[in-house]
Design an enzyme around this catalytic site. Structure first.
Site, short mmCIF file in Angstrom:
data_model
loop_
_atom_site.label_atom_id
_atom_site.label_comp_id
_atom_site.label_asym_id
_atom_site.label_seq_id
_atom_site.Cartn_x
_atom_site.Cartn_y
_atom_site.Cartn_z
N GLN A 22 7.78 51.34 32.52
CA GLN A 22 8.07 51.14 33.93
C GLN A 22 7.95 49.67 34.35
O GLN A 22 7.49 48.82 33.59
CB GLN A 22 7.12 52.00 34.77
N HIS A 23 8.40 49.44 35.57
CA HIS A 23 8.15 48.21 36.34
C HIS A 23 8.95 46.97 35.95
O HIS A 23 9.11 46.10 36.78
CB HIS A 23 6.67 47.81 36.28
N ASP B 100 7.96 56.40 31.87
CA ASP B 100 7.29 56.96 30.70
C ASP B 100 6.19 57.96 31.04
O ASP B 100 6.08 59.02 30.40
CB ASP B 100 6.77 55.86 29.78
#
Length: 462
Positions: free
Chosen positions: A71-72, A224
């Site tokens: 992520q991110h 995830d």
């Protein structure tokens, strides 16, 4: 027999699993490594995905594929779809000052109410502020911003920037998305980088799919941690994942809004929310200490179990790469209570395991403070395969630990989502649990947490 595929494009590698859509039975799998570092050109993910697909025997016979990913991160594309600069990953902390500035400008309570989370260096919104301040030319060339799993899904789909898609779980970690409404917060994007006009991926529902240039249809994909919960069929259980990061997650109907920033109010891969606490330091703590001791992980586990609980007073604060929870991006790790008696490989090994678990265990306490019931936890991730981690965890967490056999739960969750997109309906298919979880119970050693908290407080007082 209808097949579906799930992809886990993680920080360290790409895994592909191919399963029967109806039963979830594993048919074949493949994997490929990713380069190390906190900034990576996305083409490296693409090459790894193609290699993993080839290793798995191809996807010509697959009906639907879904990509789950770290992520991110920040992926910037120009008007032609070319990558503007190497992607900044979630564990790149160079935007720590930008995160602090954004929180100061709007106020932590406002961020928590608007997006469910208070920005830290991991979040995409802070990386955009960093880009605006440090690389304005790169920002000027940027036409679209997406996340790692968005980019891989887009490459599989083919087409122009308008074909970029995401899902609710991954979008909820950007810092400019409201998972309650399913809408982007363009004003927060404008606040971050002065570019409210940036093209952002279109949102797909959890059971939606679209066509691809590779043959199989493409499901929405997921972040995830949301995918791992699907792969585990975790329901409302609390899950502790010990991979590159340490993650504690739950499932809730209501989105939390924690102004301290400890609990992130992300979305899951269904239509619920994902209260989550994340630390930067987990499995690599054990890798690092094993390397210092000149041994392998299995030997580290044996040594840790040979030492007494509490490690003879030795406490490891494992902030080797800074820390996200608590928000200490420039912190470093330290050994406390080092004495002649405690300076043995066994006590150092046990202190490493206890320190890693104490750091993650703070997430359990944070979820309890938000009324999340915790009677046991499911323990997954690379470090969870070590006997020492499984046996010591209940002494630190204070609840029984359920440890399923090691598996590719993120990729499995993506495959389950692909099957959901194939068959439709309000819920993902009820695949049977692949292997029963082993239960670990032990008396809580309160002194371990108390000594850890005392050592940690020295960081918080600075």
């Amino acid at each position: 027999m209808t097949l579906v595929a799930g992809v886990d494009s993680s920080t360290q590698s790409c895994k592909v699993v191919i399963r029967e859509a109806e039963t979830g039975r594993l048919v074949r799998s493949g994997r490929a490594a990713h380069p190390s570092g906190t900034e990576v050109h996305p083409e490296c993910w693409w090459s790894a995905l193609l290699e993993a697909i080839t290793t798995a025997g191809g996807i010509d016979d697959v009906a639907v594929i879904a990509v789950a990913g770290q992520q991110h991160g920040l992926v910037c594309l120009d008007e032609s779809g070319r990558v503007v600069r190497d992607a900044l990953l979630w564990n790149d902390t160079r935007s720590a000052d930008a995160a602090r500035d954004l929180v100061d400008e709007l106020g932590a309570p406002v961020w928590a109410q608007r997006t469910g989370s208070v920005p830290v260096a991991s979040f995409t919104v802070t990386k955009l502020r960093w880009l605006a301040e440090r690389e304005p030319d790169s920002l000027a060339r940027t036409a679209a911003v997406c996340l790692p799993h968005d980019w891989l899904t887009w490459r599989l789909r083919g087409g122009g920037l308008e074909e970029l898609t995401t899902d609710r779980s991954d979008a909820s970690g950007t810092g400019y998305f409201d998972s309650r409404t399913g809408e982007y917060c363009r004003d927060l994007l404008e606040l971050a980088c002065g570019r409210g006009d940036l093209l952002l991926p279109r949102l797909l529902g959890p059971s939606e799919s679209t066509a691809s240039s590779f043959g199989p249809r493409l499901a929405a994909g997921a972040g995830d941690n949301a995918a791992a919960r699907l792969g585990l069929a975790a329901g409302t259980d609390v899950v502790v994942s010990l991979g590159t990061s340490g993650v504690v997650s739950a499932s809730s109907v209501e989105r939390p809004a924690d102004p301290t920033g400890i609990v992130a109010g992300f979305a899951d891969a269904t239509d619920r929310h994902l209260p989550l606490v994340c630390t930067l330091n987990a499995a690599r703590v054990l890798d690092t200490i094993a390397a210092v001791l000149g041994i392998g992980l299995q030997r580290l586990s044996e040594l840790a179990l040979s030492a007494a609980p509490g490690s003879d007073g030795l406490v490891l604060v494992p902030y080797f790469d800074g820390e996200r929870t608590p928000n200490l991006p420039t912190a470093t790790g330290a050994l406390h209570g080092l004495t002649t008696a405690a300076a043995t490989p066994a006590t150092v090994a046990r202190a490493a395991v206890e320190g890693m678990l104490c750091g993650v265990g703070a997430g359990l306490e944070a979820l309890r403070a938000h009324d999340v019931p915790i009677t046991a936890v499911r323990l997954i991730g690379g470090a969870a395969a070590l006997p020492a981690v499984r046996e010591i965890a209940p002494t630190v967490f204070g609840v029984p630990v359920l440890a399923p056999e090691p598996g590719e739960y993120v990729a499995d969750g993506a495959a389950r989502q692909a099957a959901w997109a194939l068959h439709g309906g309000d819920e993902p298919p009820p695949w049977p649990e692949s292997a029963p979880a082993r239960r670990y119970e032990a008396e809580t050693v309160v002194a371990v947490r108390e000594r850890y908290q005392a050592a940690q407080s020295k960081y918080l007082e600075r």
